[in-house]
Design an enzyme around this catalytic site. Structure first.
Site, short mmCIF file in Angstrom:
data_model
loop_
_atom_site.label_atom_id
_atom_site.label_comp_id
_atom_site.label_asym_id
_atom_site.label_seq_id
_atom_site.Cartn_x
_atom_site.Cartn_y
_atom_site.Cartn_z
N CYS A 112 0.57 -1.27 0.16
CA CYS A 112 -0.10 0.02 0.08
C CYS A 112 0.87 1.23 0.18
O CYS A 112 1.55 1.66 -0.83
CB CYS A 112 -0.93 0.02 1.20
SG CYS A 112 -2.48 0.95 0.67
N HIS A 136 -3.16 -5.25 1.58
CA HIS A 136 -2.63 -5.44 3.18
C HIS A 136 -2.63 -6.94 3.60
O HIS A 136 -3.42 -7.44 4.17
CB HIS A 136 -3.51 -4.64 4.34
CG HIS A 136 -3.13 -3.16 4.34
ND1 HIS A 136 -2.21 -2.32 4.78
CD2 HIS A 136 -3.94 -2.33 3.44
CE1 HIS A 136 -2.20 -1.33 4.32
NE2 HIS A 136 -3.37 -1.08 3.64
N GLU A 147 -0.89 -8.35 5.57
CA GLU A 147 -0.39 -8.31 6.90
C GLU A 147 -1.74 -8.10 7.79
O GLU A 147 -1.59 -8.60 9.07
CB GLU A 147 0.62 -7.47 7.35
CG GLU A 147 0.10 -6.02 7.45
CD GLU A 147 -0.15 -5.03 6.06
OE1 GLU A 147 -0.22 -5.69 5.11
OE2 GLU A 147 -0.64 -4.14 6.24
N1 GLN Z 1 -3.42 6.60 0.70
C1 GLN Z 1 -2.29 6.11 1.68
C2 GLN Z 1 -1.12 6.87 0.86
O1 GLN Z 1 -1.14 7.39 0.04
C3 GLN Z 1 -2.13 4.56 1.50
C4 GLN Z 1 -2.95 3.78 2.27
C5 GLN Z 1 -2.50 2.62 3.11
O2 GLN Z 1 -1.35 2.33 3.11
N2 GLN Z 1 -3.57 1.98 3.60
O3 GLN Z 1 -0.06 6.64 1.54
#
Ligand code: GLN
Length: 184
Positions: free
Chosen positions: A78, A167, A169
């Site tokens: 992410c 995610h 994890e």
């Molecule tokens: N929107 C977040 C970002 O730009 C990422 C979201 C997340 O890691 N769950 O860092």
């Protein structure tokens, strides 16, 4: 095997727990001195802008970039995927500038962009939790697409770099972490 987990912000504890369950030793990377010769590095989810700023403030940015350019396997989830990437749809940011992809931040939407689904990752069925996650809109020649959701690219590999928009994890499924540990 020793894996360093970037522990400045975000969901790093969940990665550490997951890796422990797989019997892997982990070290939290919080400052420059923590960045030793790891068998792999995890960049967790969280807030990429905040993590990028902290990396620079703590002088971790350059040594981390160097380690990953040098071939240390890296799993970015992410925000971690965003940190690794070279290009962004909505800005001229420069993060670690490693993974040859274009990323759309909050690609699934800011409000309703959080959901869970199951999809194939490298040929295996994997539960995927998305939390205002990005997706990938373009990949370079040497980038292998490992997963798609709603026809959007959500997992890729380029050599030592594994980037996923979801995610792993936050689930009980070890497929992505096992894949990462096998990248050596
Ligand atoms: N929107 C977040 C970002 O730009 C990422 C979201 C997340 O890691 N769950 O860092």
């Amino acid at each position: 095997m020793k894996i360093g987990v970037l522990a400045l912000q975000g969901a790093f504890l969940e990665h550490i727990e997951m890796l422990r369950k797989l019997g892997v030793e982990t070290v939290e990377i919080r400052q420059k001195g923590d960045l030793v010769d790891f068998d792999g590095i995890v960049l967790p989810g969280g807030e990429s802008t905040a993590m990028g700023k902290l990396l620079r403030d703590l002088e971790l940015f350059a040594p981390l970039q160097e380690a990953l350019r040098g071939g240390t396997p890296c799993l970015g989830t992410c925000a971690g995927l965003i940190l690794m990437s070279k290009r962004f749809e909505d800005s001229e940011w420069r993060h670690l500038d490693l993974l040859d992809v274009t990323v759309r931040r909050h690609g699934f939407g800011r409000q309703i962009g959080s959901f869970a689904t199951t999809a194939e990752f490298a040929g295996e069925s994997v539960p995927m939790v998305f939390i205002r996650g990005p997706y990938i809109t373009e990949v370079g020649e040497n980038v292998e697409v490992l997963a798609k959701v709603e026809e959007k690219i959500v997992a890729v590999r380029q050599g030592n770099l594994l980037g996923v928009a979801f995610h792993p994890e936050l689930t009980e499924d070890f497929v992505v972490h096992r894949y990462f540990l096998g990248m050596r």
